[in-house]
Scaffold this motif. Structure first.
Motif, short mmCIF file in Angstrom:
data_model
loop_
_atom_site.label_atom_id
_atom_site.label_comp_id
_atom_site.label_asym_id
_atom_site.label_seq_id
_atom_site.Cartn_x
_atom_site.Cartn_y
_atom_site.Cartn_z
N THR A 280 -14.46 -0.35 -11.39
CA THR A 280 -14.66 -0.22 -12.56
C THR A 280 -13.37 -0.81 -13.41
O THR A 280 -13.30 -1.36 -14.38
N PHE A 281 -12.35 -0.50 -12.95
CA PHE A 281 -10.94 -0.84 -13.41
C PHE A 281 -10.74 -2.07 -13.29
O PHE A 281 -9.70 -2.66 -14.22
N ILE A 282 -11.59 -2.96 -12.57
CA ILE A 282 -11.39 -4.51 -12.38
C ILE A 282 -12.33 -5.03 -13.36
O ILE A 282 -12.15 -5.78 -14.40
N PHE B 20 -3.78 -12.14 -1.61
CA PHE B 20 -3.73 -11.58 -3.05
C PHE B 20 -2.16 -11.24 -3.34
O PHE B 20 -1.84 -11.26 -4.49
N LYS B 21 -1.32 -10.65 -2.25
CA LYS B 21 -0.04 -10.54 -2.38
C LYS B 21 0.81 -11.73 -3.07
O LYS B 21 1.64 -11.67 -3.75
N ASN C 165 -6.07 -4.14 -1.71
CA ASN C 165 -6.64 -5.40 -2.47
C ASN C 165 -7.19 -5.13 -3.85
O ASN C 165 -6.95 -5.87 -4.70
N ALA C 166 -8.07 -4.00 -4.19
CA ALA C 166 -8.19 -3.59 -5.47
C ALA C 166 -7.05 -3.37 -6.29
O ALA C 166 -7.07 -3.88 -7.62
N ARG C 167 -5.94 -2.80 -5.81
CA ARG C 167 -4.77 -2.63 -6.60
C ARG C 167 -4.13 -4.25 -7.07
O ARG C 167 -3.67 -4.61 -8.12
N LEU C 168 -4.25 -4.96 -6.09
CA LEU C 168 -3.68 -6.24 -6.32
C LEU C 168 -4.46 -7.42 -7.27
O LEU C 168 -3.71 -7.87 -8.02
N GLU D 242 -18.61 -12.85 -2.95
CA GLU D 242 -19.15 -11.45 -2.20
C GLU D 242 -17.80 -10.42 -2.36
O GLU D 242 -17.36 -9.95 -1.29
N ALA D 243 -17.31 -10.24 -3.53
CA ALA D 243 -16.19 -9.47 -3.93
C ALA D 243 -16.05 -8.03 -3.23
O ALA D 243 -14.98 -7.50 -2.79
N HIS D 244 -17.25 -7.44 -2.96
CA HIS D 244 -17.33 -6.16 -2.24
C HIS D 244 -16.88 -6.03 -0.95
O HIS D 244 -16.38 -4.96 -0.38
#
Length: 463
Positions: free
Chosen positions: A355-357, A257-258, A323-326, A298-300
């Protein structure tokens, strides 16, 4: 006059030849058709022959009390009052595998609304499972009658191996009226796909990969939370066409992700100088600036909230939060530079995909769900107002591969039968197109060098 009389002797033989040729062509088409198509062809004949009578019974005719010019002349000679004319809309009928497509004209007081009100009568008369009526341009409507339910009829898709002519067009499958359903990927930052295990999520994404793999203007990277290695799981046959892959290891996913966020930043800093536009979609993807698709299955697995005070748990919690932020960065800022994120999870509730994604992704599909809450998380609150279209009703095995989504320009929600792509076909496409796989970072380096601009080397992603 003599010339006209001479040509008249040829009219009957020519007419007989033309009618005979038409009959032969019709018989050949009928013989060569499969059983389902033959039934539809017979159904089309019944629709044509019975239309005038059915239209009168269904109230789809108009009485014209103004006599025509010929009727006025005849009435003056006979001294009688001209009888009113009953006008019936003209139709054209075309059979297909699932039923018939009828294109009809409108008349004064017989428009789209009147056809839609008569849809259930037409369905009974034509022996159809359901009938839909949609506008087909000024003064025209298209009536779709399906004899067999496309949603419960499994379909297969064999990829052609040819590059798609339109990289913004994603063909999902057919709706409940057997009409093709496509969505536009232009300016789309993210897609969410939800559904219980075995409902058809991964198969639908496999079709996406197989359809777009023959294009060098599309590059794909995958994070699959169900497996540990690329040789395992649903994407083992497609990994040759992916420029990077990681499994359920959070450190590997974090590094991936980075790297994609760094690609996003590099593209954002040079897009105007290199492409001459602020939005890549104004010129479209190219091999030098490919549409980069990140599939997170399987994003969770990558966003789970770990709770605990021990060092291991705290480290995992920090990784998933980052990960969520990226991924949020990619979804919110990657659209204009040609980065698309497809997030797949059994439930797209806030604990699975933040939810912000999730709420930034304009396209949401949901296969079968067990609870209304899961359906609402995948499709929004409005799905409560359309219980017949809810993915909760898709738990029957006959609906494996059927998804629900909100379509622009259509009221409510659309149910879609997605086709199945065999593992053998997927492996063949991946093998045949593996030479097109390229790291978008390296593509950007080459593009900058070709335009005489400096570039900061970035390490390529590894599988």
């Amino acid at each position: 006059m003599e010339a006209v009389t001479g040509y008249a002797s040829y009219v009957l033989p020519i007419t007989i030849v033309l009618v005979g040729a038409w009959l032969v062509w019709t018989v050949v088409r009928y013989v060569r058709a499969d059983q389902g198509m033959r039934v539809s062809m017979r159904q089309a004949v019944r629709v044509r022959w019975g239309w005038v009578r059915l239209a009168r019974m269904a109230g789809l005719t108009v009485t014209d009390r103004t006599p025509s010019l010929l009727a006025q002349i005849t009435a003056q000679k006979d001294g009688a009052t001209p009888a009113p004319r009953v006008l019936t809309p003209k139709i054209k009928v075309k059979p297909d595998q699932f039923g018939v497509i009828v294109r009809a004209r409108t008349l004064p007081q017989v428009g789209l609304e009147e056809y839609q009100k008569s849809a259930r009568f037409l369905a009974d008369a034509w022996r159809c499972t359901r009938v839909s009526v949609l506008p087909d341009g000024p003064g025209r409507v298209v009536i779709r009658g399906v004899r067999s339910d496309p949603l419960t009829t499994p379909t297969t898709h064999r990829p052609t191996g040819r590059p798609p002519t339109d990289l913004t067009r994603w063909e999902l499958g057919v709706d409940e009226y057997a009409a093709q359903v496509c969505v536009s990927l232009a300016n789309v930052p993210g897609v969410t796909v939800a559904g219980v295990p075995g409902a058809g999520k991964t198969s639908g994404v496999n079709k996406f990969v197989c359809d777009f793999a023959p294009s060098a203007a599309v590059q794909i990277v995958t994070a699959d939370g169900k497996v540990s290695r690329a040789s395992e799981g649903d994407y083992a046959d497609l990994v040759k066409r992916m420029f990077a892959f990681c499994g359920d290891d959070l450190d590997e996913a974090n590094a991936l992700f980075k790297r994609l966020v760094e690609l996003r930043k590099r593209r954002s800093s040079v897009i105007r100088d290199v492409l001459g536009v602020k939005n890549m979609w104004h010129v479209g993807p190219s091999p030098e600036w490919p549409l980069t698709v990140l599939i997170i299955d399987e994003a969770h697995t990558y966003f789970r909230e770990y709770k605990g005070s021990d060092p291991t748990t705290r480290r995992l919690a920090a990784l998933t939060a980052e990960n969520a932020r990226l991924v949020e960065d990619l979804v919110k800022k990657g659209r204009s530079v040609g980065i698309l994120v497809i997030l797949i999870s059994q439930k797209t509730t806030g604990d699975a995909i933040p939810t912000f994604i999730r709420d930034v992704c304009p396209i949401g599909l949901s296969f079968a769900q067990k609870t209304v809450e899961a359906a609402v998380a995948a499709l929004g609150e409005d799905i409560r107002n359309w219980p017949d279209a809810s993915p909760v009703t898709l738990q029957d095995p006959a609906y494996v591969g059927v998804a629900v989504m909100a379509m622009q320009g259509r009221p409510g929600y659309t149910r879609i039968r997605t086709p199945y792509v065999s593992d053998a076909d997927a492996a063949h496409i991946a093998d045949a197109t593996s030479h097109l796989t390229a790291d978008p970072d390296l593509c950007l380096d080459a593009l900058l060098r070709a335009t005489g601009r400096t570039t900061t080397p970035a390490p390529s992603l590894t599988k």
